[in-house]
Each structure stands twice: as structure tokens, then as C-alpha cells.
Motif scaffolding. Structure first.
Motif, short mmCIF file in Angstrom:
data_model
loop_
_atom_site.label_atom_id
_atom_site.label_comp_id
_atom_site.label_asym_id
_atom_site.label_seq_id
_atom_site.Cartn_x
_atom_site.Cartn_y
_atom_site.Cartn_z
N LEU A 4 0.84 -1.20 0.00
CA LEU A 4 0.00 0.00 0.00
C LEU A 4 0.87 1.25 0.00
N SER A 5 1.93 1.27 0.78
CA SER A 5 2.81 2.44 0.78
C SER A 5 3.56 2.55 -0.55
N ILE A 6 3.88 1.44 -1.16
CA ILE A 6 4.51 1.46 -2.49
C ILE A 6 3.53 2.06 -3.50
N ALA A 7 2.28 1.62 -3.46
CA ALA A 7 1.27 2.13 -4.39
C ALA A 7 1.04 3.63 -4.19
N SER A 9 3.20 5.76 -3.07
CA SER A 9 4.40 6.43 -3.58
C SER A 9 4.36 6.52 -5.10
N ILE A 10 3.87 5.48 -5.75
CA ILE A 10 3.73 5.50 -7.21
C ILE A 10 2.75 6.59 -7.62
N VAL A 11 1.65 6.73 -6.88
CA VAL A 11 0.66 7.78 -7.16
C VAL A 11 1.33 9.15 -7.07
N LYS A 12 2.12 9.37 -6.04
CA LYS A 12 2.79 10.66 -5.85
C LYS A 12 3.73 10.95 -7.01
N ILE A 13 4.50 9.97 -7.42
CA ILE A 13 5.42 10.14 -8.55
C ILE A 13 4.64 10.46 -9.82
N ALA A 14 3.57 9.72 -10.07
CA ALA A 14 2.76 9.96 -11.27
C ALA A 14 2.15 11.35 -11.26
N GLU A 15 1.68 11.80 -10.11
CA GLU A 15 1.11 13.15 -10.01
C GLU A 15 2.18 14.21 -10.27
N ASP A 16 3.36 14.02 -9.72
CA ASP A 16 4.46 14.96 -9.96
C ASP A 16 4.84 15.01 -11.44
N GLU A 17 4.90 13.85 -12.07
CA GLU A 17 5.30 13.80 -13.48
C GLU A 17 4.23 14.40 -14.40
N THR A 18 2.96 14.18 -14.09
CA THR A 18 1.92 14.77 -14.93
C THR A 18 1.90 16.29 -14.80
N LEU A 19 2.23 16.79 -13.63
CA LEU A 19 2.33 18.24 -13.46
C LEU A 19 3.45 18.83 -14.32
N LYS A 20 4.56 18.12 -14.41
CA LYS A 20 5.71 18.60 -15.19
C LYS A 20 5.36 18.79 -16.66
N LEU A 44 0.01 -5.97 -4.38
CA LEU A 44 0.01 -4.64 -4.99
C LEU A 44 -1.25 -4.44 -5.83
N LYS A 45 -1.62 -5.44 -6.60
CA LYS A 45 -2.84 -5.36 -7.40
C LYS A 45 -4.07 -5.23 -6.51
N PHE A 46 -4.06 -5.91 -5.38
CA PHE A 46 -5.18 -5.88 -4.44
C PHE A 46 -5.42 -4.48 -3.88
N LYS A 97 27.71 -14.50 -4.74
CA LYS A 97 27.22 -14.06 -6.04
C LYS A 97 27.00 -12.56 -6.04
N ASN A 98 27.03 -11.99 -7.22
CA ASN A 98 26.63 -10.60 -7.43
C ASN A 98 25.29 -10.62 -8.15
N ILE A 99 24.29 -10.06 -7.52
CA ILE A 99 22.97 -10.00 -8.15
C ILE A 99 23.00 -8.88 -9.17
N THR A 100 22.67 -9.21 -10.41
CA THR A 100 22.78 -8.24 -11.51
C THR A 100 21.43 -7.65 -11.92
N GLN A 101 20.34 -8.32 -11.61
CA GLN A 101 19.02 -7.76 -11.91
C GLN A 101 17.96 -8.46 -11.09
N GLY A 102 16.84 -7.75 -10.94
CA GLY A 102 15.68 -8.35 -10.29
C GLY A 102 15.44 -7.91 -8.86
N LYS A 103 16.24 -6.97 -8.34
CA LYS A 103 16.04 -6.53 -6.96
C LYS A 103 15.16 -5.29 -6.84
N GLY A 104 14.96 -4.58 -7.92
CA GLY A 104 14.30 -3.29 -7.84
C GLY A 104 12.90 -3.25 -8.40
N MET A 105 12.35 -2.04 -8.37
CA MET A 105 11.07 -1.74 -8.98
C MET A 105 11.19 -0.36 -9.59
N LYS A 106 10.63 -0.17 -10.78
CA LYS A 106 10.65 1.16 -11.37
C LYS A 106 9.40 1.38 -12.22
N ILE A 107 9.07 2.64 -12.34
CA ILE A 107 8.01 3.04 -13.25
C ILE A 107 8.66 3.14 -14.61
#
Length: 113
Positions: A4-7, A9-20, A44-46, A97-107
Motif C-alpha cells: 500500500l505504501s509502495i502504491a 508512492s507511485i501515485v505521488k510520482i505519477a502526479e508529480d510527473e503529470t504536473l511537469k 500490490l494489485k489488491f 554471487k553478485n545479483i545483476t538484476q531483479g532486486k528493484g522496482m521502477k516506473i
């Protein structure tokens, strides 16, 4: 449930970007979520509809692309896929090991009007 906090935060980012760009609404949002990110996609979908209510994302189509976890073994230099962060090398069974991908999330993309 941190999704829920991730969602929100995504809303906040989207609102900031649409304003730009002087846009009023988002028609589509594409997220990339790593298999090792700790984000439960179903959770997240829920929470999504509650988080985006009365925001620029309320009518947006949500598209989620899952990014597989990948690593390179520090002992034998083998590249291999990870389902869990604690998986061992498929060739030599090393835990190092060195993790090279799959740890993050991005818009990845916002489509706006």
C-alpha cells in the motif's frame, strides 16, 4: 502490507510527473518489478484501486512486467537465474554471487493525456 505504501508512492510520482508536462490524467502505467524485490505483485494489485482512487491514476491501465532475478557467481563466473535471493550457483553451489538484476522496482512508462 508495504505494498500500500509502495502504491501511494507511485501515485505521488505519477502526479508529480503529470504536473511537469501539464497533463491531466494517466491512461496507462507500466511498472517493472524484480522477482527479488520483495514486492508481492498480487498484494500490490489488491491495494491498487484504493491507492489510486481520486488520483491521476484512477482510470489508468496498470501493466506489470516481472523482471527475473539474475546473478553472477563470484567463484566460477557463471551467470544464473535466481528465484530467491539465497539461491546458490547452479554450477558450483557457491553462495557468493553478485545479483545483476531483479532486486528493484521502477516506473517504466506513463502514458498521459
Amino acid at each position: 502490507m508495504h505494498e500500500l505504501s509502495i502504491a501511494t508512492s507511485i501515485v505521488k510520482i505519477a502526479e508529480d510527473e503529470t504536473l511537469k508536462v501539464n497533463a491531466s490524467d494517466v491512461t496507462k502505467i507500466e511498472l517493472e518489478i524484480g522477482a527479488l524485490s520483495g514486492i508481492e505483485i498480487d498484494a500490490l494489485k489488491f491495494v491498487w484501486s484504493s491507492a489510486v482512487k481520486d488520483s491521476v491514476l484512477e482510470k489508468a491501465v496498470l501493466e506489470i512486467v516481472k523482471i527475473k532475478g539474475m546473478a553472477i557467481c563470484e567463484n566460477c563466473n557463471t551467470e544464473f537465474e535466481l528465484e530467491n535471493i539465497y539461491d546458490v550457483c547452479i554450477k558450483c553451489n557457491s553462495n557468493f554471487k553478485n545479483i545483476t538484476q531483479g532486486k528493484g522496482m521502477k516506473i517504466k512508462r506513463l502514458e498521459v493525456i
